[in-house]
Design a protein around this motif. Structure first.
Motif, PDB file in Angstrom:
ATOM      1  N   VAL A 168       6.483 -15.781  23.745  1.00 23.98           N
ATOM      2  CA  VAL A 168       6.360 -14.564  22.922  1.00 23.98           C
ATOM      3  C   VAL A 168       4.962 -14.288  22.319  1.00 23.98           C
ATOM      4  O   VAL A 168       4.297 -13.310  22.488  1.00 23.98           O
ATOM      5  N   ILE A 169       4.447 -15.384  21.864  1.00 21.86           N
ATOM      6  CA  ILE A 169       3.182 -15.367  21.283  1.00 21.86           C
ATOM      7  C   ILE A 169       1.988 -15.218  22.584  1.00 21.86           C
ATOM      8  O   ILE A 169       0.982 -14.343  22.419  1.00 21.86           O
ATOM      9  N   LYS A 170       2.228 -15.649  23.604  1.00 17.97           N
ATOM     10  CA  LYS A 170       1.161 -15.874  24.928  1.00 17.97           C
ATOM     11  C   LYS A 170       1.131 -14.550  25.102  1.00 17.97           C
ATOM     12  O   LYS A 170       0.179 -13.719  25.352  1.00 17.97           O
ATOM     13  N   ARG A 171       2.307 -13.771  25.541  1.00 15.35           N
ATOM     14  CA  ARG A 171       2.448 -12.311  25.931  1.00 15.35           C
ATOM     15  C   ARG A 171       1.748 -11.386  24.965  1.00 15.35           C
ATOM     16  O   ARG A 171       1.145 -10.352  25.161  1.00 15.35           O
ATOM     17  N   ALA A 172       1.915 -11.668  23.658  1.00 12.82           N
ATOM     18  CA  ALA A 172       1.297 -11.032  22.407  1.00 12.82           C
ATOM     19  C   ALA A 172      -0.222 -10.845  22.556  1.00 12.82           C
ATOM     20  O   ALA A 172      -0.837  -9.778  22.639  1.00 12.82           O
ATOM     21  N   ILE A 173      -0.660 -12.020  22.902  1.00  7.67           N
ATOM     22  CA  ILE A 173      -2.152 -12.334  23.113  1.00  7.67           C
ATOM     23  C   ILE A 173      -2.555 -11.331  24.136  1.00  7.67           C
ATOM     24  O   ILE A 173      -3.539 -10.528  24.117  1.00  7.67           O
ATOM     25  N   ASP A 174      -1.849 -11.503  25.265  1.00  8.85           N
ATOM     26  CA  ASP A 174      -2.324 -10.771  26.719  1.00  8.85           C
ATOM     27  C   ASP A 174      -2.145  -9.202  26.423  1.00  8.85           C
ATOM     28  O   ASP A 174      -3.147  -8.489  27.134  1.00  8.85           O
ATOM     29  N   PHE A 175      -1.329  -8.727  25.673  1.00  5.96           N
ATOM     30  CA  PHE A 175      -1.146  -7.318  25.493  1.00  5.96           C
ATOM     31  C   PHE A 175      -2.103  -6.716  24.261  1.00  5.96           C
ATOM     32  O   PHE A 175      -1.886  -5.455  24.235  1.00  5.96           O
ATOM     33  N   GLY A 176      -2.752  -7.853  23.599  1.00  3.69           N
ATOM     34  CA  GLY A 176      -3.495  -7.376  22.437  1.00  3.69           C
ATOM     35  C   GLY A 176      -2.728  -6.693  21.262  1.00  3.69           C
ATOM     36  O   GLY A 176      -3.103  -5.919  20.724  1.00  3.69           O
ATOM     37  N   SER A 177      -1.594  -7.207  21.193  1.00  7.24           N
ATOM     38  CA  SER A 177      -0.468  -6.814  20.123  1.00  7.24           C
ATOM     39  C   SER A 177      -1.095  -7.057  18.574  1.00  7.24           C
ATOM     40  O   SER A 177      -1.574  -8.298  18.296  1.00  7.24           O
ATOM     41  N   ALA A 178      -0.749  -6.031  17.830  1.00  4.27           N
ATOM     42  CA  ALA A 178      -0.995  -6.345  16.501  1.00  4.27           C
ATOM     43  C   ALA A 178       0.164  -6.720  15.668  1.00  4.27           C
ATOM     44  O   ALA A 178       0.321  -7.373  14.685  1.00  4.27           O
ATOM     45  N   ALA A 179       1.504  -6.184  16.315  1.00  4.87           N
ATOM     46  CA  ALA A 179       2.696  -6.581  15.639  1.00  4.87           C
ATOM     47  C   ALA A 179       3.803  -6.532  16.700  1.00  4.87           C
ATOM     48  O   ALA A 179       3.583  -5.962  17.632  1.00  4.87           O
ATOM     49  N   LEU A 180       4.636  -7.291  16.172  1.00  7.34           N
ATOM     50  CA  LEU A 180       6.216  -7.299  17.021  1.00  7.34           C
ATOM     51  C   LEU A 180       7.250  -6.776  16.366  1.00  7.34           C
ATOM     52  O   LEU A 180       7.290  -7.029  15.196  1.00  7.34           O
ATOM     53  N   ILE A 181       8.155  -6.441  17.358  1.00  7.41           N
ATOM     54  CA  ILE A 181       9.501  -6.473  16.856  1.00  7.41           C
ATOM     55  C   ILE A 181      10.465  -7.312  17.735  1.00  7.41           C
ATOM     56  O   ILE A 181      10.435  -6.955  18.888  1.00  7.41           O
ATOM     57  N   LEU A 182      11.292  -8.107  17.300  1.00  7.44           N
ATOM     58  CA  LEU A 182      12.141  -8.859  18.252  1.00  7.44           C
ATOM     59  C   LEU A 182      13.392  -8.370  18.320  1.00  7.44           C
ATOM     60  O   LEU A 182      14.049  -7.750  17.260  1.00  7.44           O
ATOM     61  N   VAL A 183      13.885  -8.332  19.613  1.00 11.60           N
ATOM     62  CA  VAL A 183      15.340  -7.692  19.667  1.00 11.60           C
ATOM     63  C   VAL A 183      16.060  -8.426  20.458  1.00 11.60           C
ATOM     64  O   VAL A 183      15.811  -9.002  21.633  1.00 11.60           O
ATOM     65  N   HIS A 184      17.277  -8.639  20.175  1.00 13.61           N
ATOM     66  CA  HIS A 184      18.348  -9.117  21.069  1.00 13.61           C
ATOM     67  C   HIS A 184      19.742  -8.411  20.870  1.00 13.61           C
ATOM     68  O   HIS A 184      20.011  -8.117  19.719  1.00 13.61           O
ATOM     69  N   ASN A 185      20.493  -8.767  21.822  1.00 12.52           N
ATOM     70  CA  ASN A 185      21.953  -8.107  21.349  1.00 12.52           C
ATOM     71  C   ASN A 185      23.133  -9.277  21.489  1.00 12.52           C
ATOM     72  O   ASN A 185      23.026 -10.530  22.143  1.00 12.52           O
ATOM     73  N   HIS A 186      24.222  -9.014  20.912  1.00  9.27           N
ATOM     74  CA  HIS A 186      25.344 -10.100  20.805  1.00  9.27           C
ATOM     75  C   HIS A 186      26.549  -9.329  21.736  1.00  9.27           C
ATOM     76  O   HIS A 186      27.180  -8.355  21.148  1.00  9.27           O
TER      77      HIS A 186
END
Length: 235
Positions: A168-186
């Motif tokens: 998750v963090i690696k991809r955030a660095i690659d995309f230049g993300s300033a913030a994240l929202i995590l999502v998953h379903n049950h």
């Protein structure tokens, strides 16, 4: 010859033309809310299988998948296994789903996510609430909280999908993300978070802090609703 084409050849003439005309008139005069769920699917299938009475098939699809939401989010192969469904009919259903998701996603992308929270929830529910397996996605935002990437991280089993902090963090660095929202379903339907959901979220928050990447929330989607870990005070 596809199953649906064989069926067309076997079916005798019926009052389908008049029935479809009545559905069309109801739709034109009162809108989609005037039609039952099975009637929406019935009319859609009638466009794909014009010489067949599609009402029984529509009702069977609704029954098999537990409702219109489950039907729309079911995968191609699962829908195709229902007797009478061929590629043309499955494609009709999946193109409607794709169009609806595109419209909802465009609403999310058009303005800052934190200022259009309901649009985000509508999109996530339409895409994930009725899936039969767990799906993990990470929404990457820029410094203005605009969506820059809707990252589908992968699907898991009926009750588990892995969220890897490092990935998750690696991809955030690659995309230049300033913030994240995590999502998953049950897939169970209940959106209540597990201990593992809470723990991995806090691990990602800690890892992101060192790099100046914020985690705004972790949203869990289920057929029974949604849960925001931030709103529950769990972040």
């Amino acid at each position: 010859m596809a199953d649906e084409d064989r069926q067309v050849a076997q079916d005798a003439p019926h009052d389908g033309v008049g029935h479809r005309a009545r559905l069309r008139q109801k739709l034109a005069q009162a809108g989609g809310e005037a039609l039952h769920d099975h009637e929406l699917i019935e009319y859609l299938l009638a466009l794909a299988i014009p010489r067949r009475d599609t009402k029984p098939l529509a009702k069977e699809l609704i029954r098999t998948f537990g409702g219109i939401g489950g039907l729309m989010s079911a995968d191609w192969a699962a829908i195709a296994r229902v007797p009478g469904m061929g590629d043309t009919s499955v494609a009709a259903i999946k193109i409607v789903q794709a169009t609806a998701l595109r419209m909802l996603r465009n609403e999310v992308a058009a303005r800052p996510v934190l200022g259009s929270w309901q649009a985000l929830l509508d999109y996530l529910r339409a895409d994930m609430a009725f899936l039969g397996v767990e799906r993990v996605r990470v929404l990457h935002l820029n410094s203005r909280n605009m969506l820059i990437r809707d990252d589908h991280m992968g699907d898991g089993s009926i009750d588990q999908a892995a969220i890897y902090v490092r990935e998750v963090i690696k991809r955030a660095i690659d995309f230049g993300s300033a913030a994240l929202i995590l999502v998953h379903n049950h897939p169970s339907g209940s959106p209540e978070p597990s201990r593992q959901d809470i723990d991995v979220t806090r691990q990602i928050i800690d890892a992101g802090k060192r790099l100046g990447i914020s985690v705004h929330d972790h949203i869990i989607i289920g057929a029974q609703g949604h849960v925001s870990l931030r709103a529950k005070g769990l972040l």
